[in-house]
Write an enzyme that holds these catalytic residues in place. Sequence first.
Site, mmCIF file in Angstrom:
data_model
loop_
_atom_site.group_PDB
_atom_site.id
_atom_site.type_symbol
_atom_site.label_atom_id
_atom_site.label_comp_id
_atom_site.label_asym_id
_atom_site.label_seq_id
_atom_site.Cartn_x
_atom_site.Cartn_y
_atom_site.Cartn_z
ATOM 1 N N LEU A 33 5.368 37.083 -30.191
ATOM 2 C CA LEU A 33 4.723 37.363 -28.907
ATOM 3 C C LEU A 33 5.045 38.766 -28.394
ATOM 4 O O LEU A 33 6.151 39.264 -28.557
ATOM 5 C CB LEU A 33 5.167 36.318 -27.875
ATOM 6 C CG LEU A 33 4.860 34.872 -28.263
ATOM 7 C CD1 LEU A 33 5.352 33.914 -27.181
ATOM 8 C CD2 LEU A 33 3.375 34.658 -28.530
ATOM 9 N N HIS A 37 0.236 38.860 -25.172
ATOM 10 C CA HIS A 37 0.279 37.391 -25.064
ATOM 11 C C HIS A 37 0.811 36.978 -23.692
ATOM 12 O O HIS A 37 0.327 36.030 -23.075
ATOM 13 C CB HIS A 37 1.238 36.803 -26.105
ATOM 14 C CG HIS A 37 0.812 36.985 -27.526
ATOM 15 N ND1 HIS A 37 1.522 37.758 -28.418
ATOM 16 C CD2 HIS A 37 -0.239 36.483 -28.213
ATOM 17 C CE1 HIS A 37 0.929 37.708 -29.603
ATOM 18 N NE2 HIS A 37 -0.144 36.954 -29.505
ATOM 19 N N VAL A 176 -3.936 44.855 -23.570
ATOM 20 C CA VAL A 176 -2.703 45.463 -23.052
ATOM 21 C C VAL A 176 -2.261 46.518 -24.079
ATOM 22 O O VAL A 176 -2.348 46.288 -25.290
ATOM 23 C CB VAL A 176 -1.610 44.386 -22.857
ATOM 24 C CG1 VAL A 176 -0.309 45.010 -22.374
ATOM 25 C CG2 VAL A 176 -2.091 43.322 -21.875
ATOM 26 N N SER A 185 -0.172 44.489 -30.533
ATOM 27 C CA SER A 185 -0.497 43.560 -31.619
ATOM 28 C C SER A 185 0.808 43.155 -32.289
ATOM 29 O O SER A 185 1.735 43.969 -32.366
ATOM 30 C CB SER A 185 -1.396 44.267 -32.632
ATOM 31 O OG SER A 185 -1.406 43.558 -33.849
#
Length: 284
Positions: A33, A37, A176, A185
């Site tokens: 994460l 996320h 983001v 990512s």
Amino acid sequence: MEIINRRQRIFSISRKFRRENKKVGFVPTMGALHAGHLKLVEESRQRADVTIVSIFVNPAQFNDKKDLEKYPRDLTQDAAMLAELGVDYIYAPDVEEVYPPGFSTYVDVEGLTDVMEGASRPGHFRGVATVVTILFNTIRPDIAFFGQKDAQQVAVIEQLTRDLGFEMEIAVLPTVREASGLAMSSRNERLSDEDREKAAVLIKALLEAKHAYKEGERNTAVLTQMVKKVVETEPAAELDYVSMVDRNTLQPIDRIGDSDVLLAAGMVVGGIRLIDNVILERKQ
Ligand code: PAF
């Protein structure tokens, strides 16, 4: 927060909340994460009564076995981050729970899945569509949250949600970004510090084309060429594709400016595949 591995149990929990008229928010992830996320989770916490996050590295969406093996996994760290945000349940099944022996049903979303990322990663979106269908069917959320960075994935999931009649909302949140502009990512973790900086050339290229569009440029060839030229200034970056398509259908556009256009690109830096996109809005 509870971590659940069994399909039947998360199904019963979610059903109980729905029966109590509680809104169930769902954030599907493959773990590792990052801030992108966490934004989806925060939004779910605001909009739903209960938030369920799934963590499942889905083998069906990897056409490259090595990529699957190398995918970062750290459930302990992910769980700590999610507990801090007040997530109610993590659904972290193992592969057999999702794909039991004898599994043979796959979801193919025709038309949207063989272009762009799909052209370079055959079978990828079939795997995504299949696992998302299984997860939606298990959790039956009221709202599921996805990031705009994966624009093609979003189009595929919106299509399957309509086609298969899932009664739920698909919420899409803005990408983001790291300080350099690079889209967050899980793959970024695998870039060296140097390549991580270099990879920001992708958003730089897309924003340059977006700027030209805002200034009145309407020629698709000129705009895509502009992206290519900027990416070429970074020798470490190998561009795979640049596409200008209708935002929803992912079909090539006849005339720029008639509908919202997705300008998307994929490239490889330091052996890592990265994607990003911008929207060229109608009437800009
Ligand atoms: O975007 C992802 O992380 C994955 O493609 C998803 C939606 C969790 C399906 O495995």
